[in-house]
Design an enzyme around this catalytic site. Structure first.
Site, PDB file in Angstrom:
ATOM      1  N   SER A 148       0.847  -1.620  -0.122  1.00 19.77           N
ATOM      2  CA  SER A 148       0.399  -0.264  -0.185  1.00 19.77           C
ATOM      3  C   SER A 148       0.772   1.292  -0.198  1.00 19.77           C
ATOM      4  O   SER A 148       2.022   1.701  -0.951  1.00 19.77           O
ATOM      5  CB  SER A 148      -1.242  -0.051   1.227  1.00 19.77           C
ATOM      6  OG  SER A 148      -2.154   0.668   1.281  1.00 19.77           O
ATOM      7  N   LYS A 200     -22.229  16.655   7.668  1.00 15.55           N
ATOM      8  CA  LYS A 200     -21.748  16.328   8.706  1.00 15.55           C
ATOM      9  C   LYS A 200     -20.457  15.952   9.232  1.00 15.55           C
ATOM     10  O   LYS A 200     -20.082  15.938   9.652  1.00 15.55           O
ATOM     11  CB  LYS A 200     -21.832  18.070   9.120  1.00 15.55           C
ATOM     12  CG  LYS A 200     -21.003  18.486  10.108  1.00 15.55           C
ATOM     13  CD  LYS A 200     -20.356  19.234   9.914  1.00 15.55           C
ATOM     14  CE  LYS A 200     -19.084  20.435  10.696  1.00 15.55           C
ATOM     15  NZ  LYS A 200     -18.121  20.683   9.426  1.00 15.55           N
TER      16      LYS A 200
END
Length: 338
Positions: A148, A200
């Site tokens: 990764s 949010k």
């Protein structure tokens, strides 16, 4: 109890072989964090120290800078007590290394499952730009794990070698969180949130993940994934066409032999043999390989297989990393490699 620390303001003078040295010393006190200590220049190859002038400069004229990318790639230094690597540490290292006018190449030593996507990208960019400015070739060696974000950083190299039994790949992106809404209902706990928008509190453990929030997060993942693929194409497009890359860029981890057959790496050999190959191919007579490590992390008997005194992540550190949710981050991380 009074403890005195003597630093650069009070230097020690050492007389050795007719040469006068000025060096910092640290006497007493508690051990400093790695980010707070001076970086020590350590020769790891060849085993015998190279001849040096009276002023301490190497007489070899051919230095290779080894940059350890070891452990979790974090946004900030000192996130884990057992080590890891951060953009701040790499910047410190490069600022010291740029004073060495004998540098002829860079060798990345990678043993990392990745980590923060932003930190991986920052480290990759800093190494790439430093090499371009100094016109230095970059090589990478994967020892144990180059997954990764660790593989992402390897894209700064023009050639990648790996230990025969190492693990390579895990090309992909992950954003993680957890949810406790079912548990809260059982306990009779009500979560109250007043937000300026429906997304949010996306990925808050106290609210369900809505389809709208999931769509926004998928888009973010997609952009980070495309960035990963673009960086690989920039580094290996001549050897790894986009169609071949797409076939292995699904997060899978490959053993070194398979990674070689899939063109994710260029060769397999042990680190010392790879160093000798670089020395031979570039004609670097009298070459030495140097690392710059925090003085309090330097091994007592450094060699190419022992370049950093660090421990594996402790169980609490692994749980902390896997369970992080506050201020969620995008990760280039192979979690199984922690």
């Amino acid at each position: 109890m009074t403890m005195t620390v003597l630093r650069s303001g009070a230097a020690a003078l050492l007389l050795f072989s007719g040469c006068l040295y000025v060096r910092d010393v640290n006497l007493g006190g508690l051990p400093a964090r790695a980010s707070q200590t001076e970086l020590a220049e350590i020769q790891i190859y060849p085993a015998e120290p190279s001849p040096r002038s009276c002023l301490g400069a190497s007489l070899s004229g051919a230095d290779v800078l080894m940059i350890p990318i070891d452990g979790v790639i974090a946004d900030e230094a000192g996130l884990f007590s057992s080590g890891g690597v951060s953009p701040g540490h790499i910047r410190r290292l490069l600022l010291v290394a740029e004073k060495n006018q004998n540098l002829k190449a860079i060798l990345l030593h990678i043993d990392s499952p990745g980590g923060s996507a932003a930190a991986s990208d920052h480290i990759y960019t800093m190494i790439r730009d430093f090499a371009r400015e100094r016109e230095l070739p970059v090589y990478a060696h994967i020892r144990n794990i180059g997954a990764s974000g660790g593989y992402y950083v390897a894209m700064a190299a023009q050639e990648i070698n790996a230990d025969p039994l190492s693990m390579v790949g895990s090309i992909g992106v992950i954003i993680r969180s957890f949810g406790v809404t079912g548990l809260m209902e059982k306990l009779g706990i009500e979560y109250r949130s007043i937000a300026s928008g429906d997304s949010k509190d996306a990925l808050s453990p106290f609210t369900p993940l809505t389809p709208e929030a999931r769509k926004l997060l998928d888009e973010q993942i997609d952009r980070a994934y495309k960035r990963f693929l673009a960086v690989i194409q920039a580094g290996r497009g001549d050897r790894l066409p986009s169609a071949a890359l797409a076939a292995v860029a699904d997060g899978r981890v490959l053993d070194a032999e398979t990674a070689l057959s899939q063109k994710l790496i260029d060769s397999t050999s042990y680190l010392e043999d790879y160093i000798k190959k670089i020395e031979r191919e570039r004609g670097l007579v009298g070459m030495r390989v140097l690392v710059y490590l925090p003085a309090n992390r330097a091994p007592l008997q450094p060699n190419v297989y022992n370049i950093n005194e660090k421990d594996a992540l402790s169980l609490p550190e692994k749980l902390m990393l896997l369970g992080q949710s506050a201020g969620y981050r995008v990760y280039y991380l192979w979690e199984a490699g922690l």
